[in-house]
Design a protein around this motif. Structure first.
Motif, PDB file in Angstrom:
ATOM      1  N   THR A 205      29.464  32.726  37.586  1.00 48.98           N
ATOM      2  CA  THR A 205      28.454  31.874  36.945  1.00 48.98           C
ATOM      3  C   THR A 205      27.043  32.352  37.266  1.00 48.98           C
ATOM      4  O   THR A 205      26.088  31.931  36.623  1.00 48.98           O
ATOM      5  N   LYS A 206      26.915  33.232  38.254  1.00 45.29           N
ATOM      6  CA  LYS A 206      25.605  33.761  38.642  1.00 45.29           C
ATOM      7  C   LYS A 206      25.277  35.080  37.936  1.00 45.29           C
ATOM      8  O   LYS A 206      24.230  35.669  38.165  1.00 45.29           O
ATOM      9  N   ILE A 207      26.174  35.555  37.077  1.00 45.57           N
ATOM     10  CA  ILE A 207      25.889  36.753  36.287  1.00 45.57           C
ATOM     11  C   ILE A 207      25.040  36.312  35.103  1.00 45.57           C
ATOM     12  O   ILE A 207      25.438  35.439  34.331  1.00 45.57           O
ATOM     13  N   GLU A 208      23.872  36.907  34.992  1.00 43.87           N
ATOM     14  CA  GLU A 208      22.907  36.476  33.973  1.00 43.87           C
ATOM     15  C   GLU A 208      22.564  37.638  33.038  1.00 43.87           C
ATOM     16  O   GLU A 208      22.231  38.729  33.491  1.00 43.87           O
ATOM     17  N   PHE A 209      22.657  37.360  31.742  1.00 42.02           N
ATOM     18  CA  PHE A 209      22.337  38.354  30.724  1.00 42.02           C
ATOM     19  C   PHE A 209      21.042  37.949  30.019  1.00 42.02           C
ATOM     20  O   PHE A 209      20.839  36.769  29.731  1.00 42.02           O
ATOM     21  N   SER A 210      20.202  38.931  29.727  1.00 40.81           N
ATOM     22  CA  SER A 210      18.948  38.639  29.033  1.00 40.81           C
ATOM     23  C   SER A 210      19.230  38.070  27.643  1.00 40.81           C
ATOM     24  O   SER A 210      20.306  38.282  27.066  1.00 40.81           O
ATOM     25  N   SER A 211      18.255  37.366  27.098  1.00 36.48           N
ATOM     26  CA  SER A 211      18.431  36.790  25.757  1.00 36.48           C
ATOM     27  C   SER A 211      18.593  37.893  24.710  1.00 36.48           C
ATOM     28  O   SER A 211      19.286  37.702  23.710  1.00 36.48           O
ATOM     29  N   GLN A 212      17.996  39.070  24.933  1.00 35.31           N
ATOM     30  CA  GLN A 212      18.178  40.189  23.995  1.00 35.31           C
ATOM     31  C   GLN A 212      19.647  40.601  23.945  1.00 35.31           C
ATOM     32  O   GLN A 212      20.207  40.778  22.871  1.00 35.31           O
ATOM     33  N   ILE A 213      20.267  40.738  25.094  1.00 32.13           N
ATOM     34  CA  ILE A 213      21.682  41.113  25.145  1.00 32.13           C
ATOM     35  C   ILE A 213      22.522  40.031  24.475  1.00 32.13           C
ATOM     36  O   ILE A 213      23.386  40.326  23.645  1.00 32.13           O
ATOM     37  N   GLN A 214      22.275  38.785  24.815  1.00 28.18           N
ATOM     38  CA  GLN A 214      23.045  37.685  24.238  1.00 28.18           C
ATOM     39  C   GLN A 214      22.920  37.646  22.714  1.00 28.18           C
ATOM     40  O   GLN A 214      23.894  37.334  22.023  1.00 28.18           O
ATOM     41  N   SER A 215      21.751  37.997  22.200  1.00 31.28           N
ATOM     42  CA  SER A 215      21.553  37.969  20.741  1.00 31.28           C
ATOM     43  C   SER A 215      22.363  39.052  20.037  1.00 31.28           C
ATOM     44  O   SER A 215      22.592  38.972  18.831  1.00 31.28           O
ATOM     45  N   GLU A 216      22.808  40.052  20.767  1.00 30.78           N
ATOM     46  CA  GLU A 216      23.589  41.152  20.187  1.00 30.78           C
ATOM     47  C   GLU A 216      25.082  40.842  20.130  1.00 30.78           C
ATOM     48  O   GLU A 216      25.841  41.580  19.505  1.00 30.78           O
ATOM     49  N   TRP A 217      25.513  39.799  20.803  1.00 32.42           N
ATOM     50  CA  TRP A 217      26.928  39.434  20.809  1.00 32.42           C
ATOM     51  C   TRP A 217      27.317  38.720  19.522  1.00 32.42           C
ATOM     52  O   TRP A 217      26.466  38.189  18.810  1.00 32.42           O
ATOM     53  N   SER A 218      28.611  38.646  19.254  1.00 30.19           N
ATOM     54  CA  SER A 218      29.102  37.909  18.078  1.00 30.19           C
ATOM     55  C   SER A 218      28.722  36.438  18.180  1.00 30.19           C
ATOM     56  O   SER A 218      28.560  35.767  17.162  1.00 30.19           O
ATOM     57  N   SER A 219      28.575  35.948  19.401  1.00 31.00           N
ATOM     58  CA  SER A 219      28.080  34.591  19.660  1.00 31.00           C
ATOM     59  C   SER A 219      27.149  34.678  20.869  1.00 31.00           C
ATOM     60  O   SER A 219      27.552  35.197  21.912  1.00 31.00           O
ATOM     61  N   PRO A 220      25.920  34.166  20.748  1.00 29.79           N
ATOM     62  CA  PRO A 220      24.990  34.237  21.881  1.00 29.79           C
ATOM     63  C   PRO A 220      25.483  33.481  23.119  1.00 29.79           C
ATOM     64  O   PRO A 220      24.983  33.694  24.212  1.00 29.79           O
ATOM     65  N   THR A 221      26.484  32.644  22.948  1.00 28.67           N
ATOM     66  CA  THR A 221      27.022  31.882  24.082  1.00 28.67           C
ATOM     67  C   THR A 221      28.336  32.483  24.595  1.00 28.67           C
ATOM     68  O   THR A 221      29.070  31.824  25.331  1.00 28.67           O
TER      69      THR A 221
END
Length: 146
Positions: free
Chosen positions: A113-129
């Motif tokens: 739960t402490k692994i954090e991805f930048s919002s840029q990386i999350q926006s590249e996924w099929s789902s940002p969540t």
């Protein structure tokens, strides 16, 4: 169990690709350093362990394990589990983790739960969540066809 590589490439590939061309930071690094790196890079990941090959192999093991655990198998797959993860430092030097290593308290607990991805990386996924959903145990349905 043999697992179809096409199925593996779906969510697992999305998370592993997050590390490509990203800055990987340790949450225990100096706060000013962390803030500077995050300010000057859109692609960053913060880990609760030092970003070494040994720790990368453990982190990736846990990530893949979590994906497999939340995947609804619809193609007859059974007993799918991670055997090991190998991360190369050089052509001949590598770190390999097995389940006992990934979950070892002696090597340091990895709180996913402490692994954090930048919002840029999350926006590249099929789902940002995607990572949040995996951590919450939200089921991921494999497609019938690839």
């Amino acid at each position: 169990m043999v697992y179809d590589f096409g199925l593996m490439k779906l969510r697992i590939k999305e998370l592993l690709d997050a590390f490509d061309h990203s800055i990987t930071l340790w949450s225990k690094d100096d706060k000013a350093y962390l803030e500077a790196m995050q300010k000057h890079s859109k692609r960053w990941i913060v880990l609760p362990v030092s970003p070494s090959a040994e720790q990368f192999s453990r982190v990736i093991f846990l990530m893949v394990e979590k994906i497999i655990d939340t995947t609804l198998m619809v193609n007859g797959e059974r007993g799918v589990e991670v055997h090991s993860i190998i991360v190369h430092e050089t052509d001949t030097g590598y770190a390999q983790s097995f389940a006992k290593d990934a979950h070892s308290e002696l090597m340091g607990n990895i709180d996913a739960t402490k692994i954090e991805f930048s919002s840029q990386i999350q926006s590249e996924w099929s789902s940002p969540t995607l990572w949040h959903d995996i951590l919450e145990g939200k089921p991921i349905q494999n497609p019938k066809k690839i």
